[in-house]
Write an enzyme that holds these catalytic residues in place. Structure first.
Site: not given
Lengths: 79, 222
Positions: B86, B196, B198
């Protein structure tokens, strides 16, 4: 010494914000707007007196930070 | 696998990244403040998401000129794995570690939703645990994720297999050229992506799809 740096998007780079402004101008009744491209203006005050040195330094500033030369062009005006 | 996460003023996904890295590697990542001059000796450096410097000037532009970036460039040149997610992707392009640029989303709005990703090259250290063509879920949350590169650069990265992830199933959320969601540098050790991974690493997140990216890196470090 006062200088102005103008940063604009290169031709061929899509400018969705310019398009939105163009649409809003049309909505306000400005019927003869062909297109709008948006950019940025930086007014930079320099302490030196040598215009050539200032221009060279401003070019470095543009290359290193003020413009992203992947997508943007810049122009320098010195008062 | 030893990892480090660079933190800038305005980073806000650093803790999510910390959590994912600790969960998957079993070791605590090191946090590195942007004003430091050297990174620790690690296998993976992550530039996390957020709004470094409030996205002033251009997203990632100011962070890309931070003191720590000199050593990040040196580490990347020496072959250390670097992942930018990002805002991290924006910072890596601004720093010249990745080609192209990330522009305002074509729809002009901030997008916060789930997209489908296709792994189009699984021969990288970031994607070896995926199958070629695998379609997986991943969250996105950004305003400036519209990937752009000029024609010559685009042809080069496509021919080189540097496009690793594309938005699939018509879920391109930002107008990215060629549906590009994630790319590597020409050596393949630096990856930037807008989504994302994560945030999809344990059942509480609602899925595990993002784990494969980190497990690919574990595989490489092993």
């Amino acid at each position: 010494m006062k200088a102005r740096v103008i940063v604009t998007l290169k031709n061929g780079v899509l400018d969705p914000q310019g398009k939105a402004i163009e649409g809003a101008l049309g909505g306000l009744g400005f019927g003869d707007v062909g297109s709008v491209r948006q950019g940025k203006v930086f007014d930079v005050e320099l302490t030196g007196a040598n215009k050539d040195a200032a221009r060279a330094e401003l070019e470095q500033m543009c290359e290193k930070l003020l413009a992203n030369t992947v997508i943007e062009n810049y122009a320098i005006e010195i008062a | 696998m030893k990892t480090a996460v660079i933190v800038f003023p305005g980073s806000n996904r650093d803790r999510d990244m910390f959590h994912a890295l600790e969960l998957i590697t079993g070791a605590r990542p090191q946090s590195v403040w942007h004003t430091e001059s050297t990174l620790p000796d690690v296998d993976l450096v992550v530039v996390p998401g957020g709004f470094s410097y409030g996205d002033y000037l251009r997203s990632g532009a100011i962070a890309a000129r931070s003191p720590i970036l000199n050593d990040l460039v040196a580490k990347a040149d020496s072959g250390v794995s670097v992942l930018g997610v990002c805002n991290g992707f924006q910072i890596l392009t601004e720093a010249g570690l990745l080609p192209g640029a990330l522009m305002r989303n074509a729809g002009l709005t901030f997008v916060c939703k789930e997209v489908m990703m296709e792994t189009v090259n699984n021969a990288t250290r970031f994607s070896s645990k995926f199958t070629e063509g695998q379609v997986w879920r991943c969250p996105v949350a950004h305003h400036d994720g519209n990937y752009f590169a000029d024609e010559a650069t685009l042809a080069r990265i496509e021919d080189n297999g540097q496009v690793v992830f594309r938005y699939a199933d018509g879920t391109n959320p930002n107008g990215s050229i060629n549906d590009i969601a994630g790319i590597t540098n020409d050596k393949g050790n630096v990856l930037g992506m807008m989504p994302h991974p994560e945030n999809l690493v344990e059942p509480l997140n609602g899925g595990l799809d993002g784990r494969l990216l980190f497990e690919s890196l574990l595989n490489k470090a092993a």
